[in-house]
Write a protein that holds these residues in place. Structure first.
Motif, PDB file in Angstrom:
ATOM      1  N   UNK A  49      -8.675 -49.559 -12.662  1.00  0.00           N
ATOM      2  CA  UNK A  49      -9.544 -48.719 -11.846  1.00  0.00           C
ATOM      3  C   UNK A  49     -10.996 -49.170 -12.020  1.00  0.00           C
ATOM      4  N   UNK A  50     -11.677 -49.382 -10.896  1.00  0.00           N
ATOM      5  CA  UNK A  50     -13.074 -49.836 -10.919  1.00  0.00           C
ATOM      6  C   UNK A  50     -14.042 -48.697 -10.609  1.00  0.00           C
ATOM      7  N   UNK A  51     -13.515 -47.473 -10.531  1.00  0.00           N
ATOM      8  CA  UNK A  51     -14.321 -46.286 -10.262  1.00  0.00           C
ATOM      9  C   UNK A  51     -15.189 -46.453  -9.007  1.00  0.00           C
ATOM     10  N   UNK A  59      -7.313 -40.115   0.701  1.00  0.00           N
ATOM     11  CA  UNK A  59      -6.023 -39.961   0.036  1.00  0.00           C
ATOM     12  C   UNK A  59      -5.451 -41.284  -0.449  1.00  0.00           C
ATOM     13  N   UNK A  60      -6.259 -42.330  -0.453  1.00  0.00           N
ATOM     14  CA  UNK A  60      -5.771 -43.611  -0.913  1.00  0.00           C
ATOM     15  C   UNK A  60      -6.838 -44.296  -1.774  1.00  0.00           C
ATOM     16  N   UNK A  61      -6.467 -45.446  -2.286  1.00  0.00           N
ATOM     17  CA  UNK A  61      -7.371 -46.242  -3.114  1.00  0.00           C
ATOM     18  C   UNK A  61      -7.874 -47.413  -2.284  1.00  0.00           C
ATOM     19  N   UNK A  62      -9.147 -47.723  -2.415  1.00  0.00           N
ATOM     20  CA  UNK A  62      -9.722 -48.833  -1.654  1.00  0.00           C
ATOM     21  C   UNK A  62      -9.167 -50.174  -2.128  1.00  0.00           C
ATOM     22  N   UNK A  63      -8.726 -50.235  -3.370  1.00  0.00           N
ATOM     23  CA  UNK A  63      -8.163 -51.464  -3.908  1.00  0.00           C
ATOM     24  C   UNK A  63      -6.725 -51.614  -3.407  1.00  0.00           C
ATOM     25  N   UNK A 103      -6.047 -42.165 -10.063  1.00  0.00           N
ATOM     26  CA  UNK A 103      -7.195 -41.326  -9.748  1.00  0.00           C
ATOM     27  C   UNK A 103      -7.034 -40.689  -8.368  1.00  0.00           C
ATOM     28  N   UNK A 104      -6.261 -41.325  -7.492  1.00  0.00           N
ATOM     29  CA  UNK A 104      -6.049 -40.750  -6.155  1.00  0.00           C
ATOM     30  C   UNK A 104      -5.388 -39.368  -6.255  1.00  0.00           C
ATOM     31  N   UNK A 105      -4.476 -39.213  -7.218  1.00  0.00           N
ATOM     32  CA  UNK A 105      -3.840 -37.914  -7.463  1.00  0.00           C
ATOM     33  C   UNK A 105      -4.825 -36.962  -8.129  1.00  0.00           C
ATOM     34  N   UNK A 106      -5.589 -37.491  -9.086  1.00  0.00           N
ATOM     35  CA  UNK A 106      -6.566 -36.671  -9.809  1.00  0.00           C
ATOM     36  C   UNK A 106      -7.593 -36.075  -8.854  1.00  0.00           C
ATOM     37  N   UNK A 107      -8.159 -36.901  -7.998  1.00  0.00           N
ATOM     38  CA  UNK A 107      -9.189 -36.437  -7.074  1.00  0.00           C
ATOM     39  C   UNK A 107      -8.647 -35.392  -6.107  1.00  0.00           C
ATOM     40  N   UNK A 108      -7.430 -35.621  -5.624  1.00  0.00           N
ATOM     41  CA  UNK A 108      -6.824 -34.659  -4.697  1.00  0.00           C
ATOM     42  C   UNK A 108      -6.600 -33.318  -5.384  1.00  0.00           C
ATOM     43  N   UNK A 109      -6.115 -33.359  -6.614  1.00  0.00           N
ATOM     44  CA  UNK A 109      -5.738 -32.122  -7.311  1.00  0.00           C
ATOM     45  C   UNK A 109      -6.944 -31.369  -7.869  1.00  0.00           C
ATOM     46  N   UNK A 110      -7.843 -32.085  -8.535  1.00  0.00           N
ATOM     47  CA  UNK A 110      -8.902 -31.414  -9.289  1.00  0.00           C
ATOM     48  C   UNK A 110     -10.269 -31.394  -8.590  1.00  0.00           C
ATOM     49  N   UNK A 111     -10.502 -32.323  -7.679  1.00  0.00           N
ATOM     50  CA  UNK A 111     -11.790 -32.374  -6.998  1.00  0.00           C
ATOM     51  C   UNK A 111     -11.726 -31.738  -5.606  1.00  0.00           C
TER      52      UNK A 111
END
Length: 200
Positions: A49-51, A59-63, A103-111
Motif C-alpha cells: 500500500x502506497x497510501x 470502492x477500488x484501489x488505484x494500484x 484499505x479499500x475495505x477499511x475506508x468503506x467500513x470506517x471512513x
C-alpha cells in the motif's frame, strides 16, 4: 451452490510445514463440500500500500496488479483460511502487505460508513487461522494473532478458530505431530460446515 473459501498461504516454501497444514485444511474444506481457491501470497506480483488514498472516496484501489481481483473475491467469499509461519514474532512481510492493501475495505467500513459486507452477511463469514513458530515462547503468536484478528474485522470475516504449533526448530517435521495435522484437516472441514450459518 457450494460455499466459497479463499485460502491464503503466507509461506514461500511450497513443500514446508506450513504448506502441509495448509493443504490438509484445504482438503478438509473440500471434502466437506466447499469450493476452495488457494492463493500462494509470496508468489503474487503486487506492491505494498502506497497510501495514495484513492480508496478514501472510491470502492477500488488505484494500484492495478495481481492483488486487484481479490477485492471482489473477498466480498463474495463465505470463508477464509490463513496459514503462515511466524517471522520476527509476526506475520511475514508479503502476507502483511497483502493485508495492508485491503484499505479499500477499511475506508468503506470506517471512513465512509458503508461497509462492503452487510451485518447479516458478516454473521455467515468466518476465518480459520493456522500458524507455526520456530521458537517455543509463551507469546509466540501474540503479534500475528492481533494482526490477523484486526484484518478479519476490516474485511468482515471474523476470526473463528486457530491451529497452532510452536517449537518447530526442534519438532522440524510437522508430520511428527499427527494431532496438529489432524486438527488442521478437521478445522478445515468444520469451517466449510459453519460458513453460511448465522451466528446468534
Amino acid at each position: 451452490m457450494p460455499k466459497k473459501i479463499i485460502a491464503l498461504l503466507g509461506s514461500p516454501v511450497r513443500g514446508g510445514n506450513t504448506a502441509y497444514l495448509f493443504t490438509r485444511a484445504v482438503e478438509g474444506a473440500e471434502e466437506a463440500g466447499c469450493e476452495v481457491e488457494k492463493v500462494m501470497v509470496p508468489y503474487l506480483n503486487f506492491q505494498p500500500c502506497m497510501e495514495i488514498l484513492h480508496c478514501m472516496a472510491h470502492e477500488d484501489c488505484q494500484m492495478q496488479d495481481d492483488l486487484t481481483p481479490y477485492y471482489r473475491k473477498f466480498r463474495e467469499m463465505d470463508g477464509l483460511i490463513i496459514a503462515t509461519p511466524i517471522m520476527t514474532m509476526g506475520i511475514p512481510g508479503k502476507l502483511k502487505s497483502f493485508m495492508d492493501r485491503f484499505q479499500v475495505f477499511y475506508m468503506a467500513k470506517y471512513m465512509r460508513m458503508q461497509p462492503f459486507i452487510s451485518k447479516e452477511r458478516r454473521k455467515e463469514r468466518k476465518t480459520l487461522f493456522i500458524c507455526i513458530s520456530g521458537m517455543n515462547l509463551p507469546d509466540n503468536f501474540d503479534g500475528a494473532l492481533q494482526t490477523t484478528r484486526t484484518f478479519c474485522e476490516i474485511i468482515d470475516c471474523p476470526y473463528w478458530e486457530g491451529v497452532f504449533q510452536r517449537d518447530m526448530d526442534h519438532v522440524r517435521d510437522i508430520r511428527t505431530r499427527p494431532e496438529v495435522v489432524e486438527a488442521a484437516y478437521e478445522k478445515g472441514k468444520e469451517l466449510c460446515r459453519v460458513v453460511g450459518k448465522k451466528d446468534l
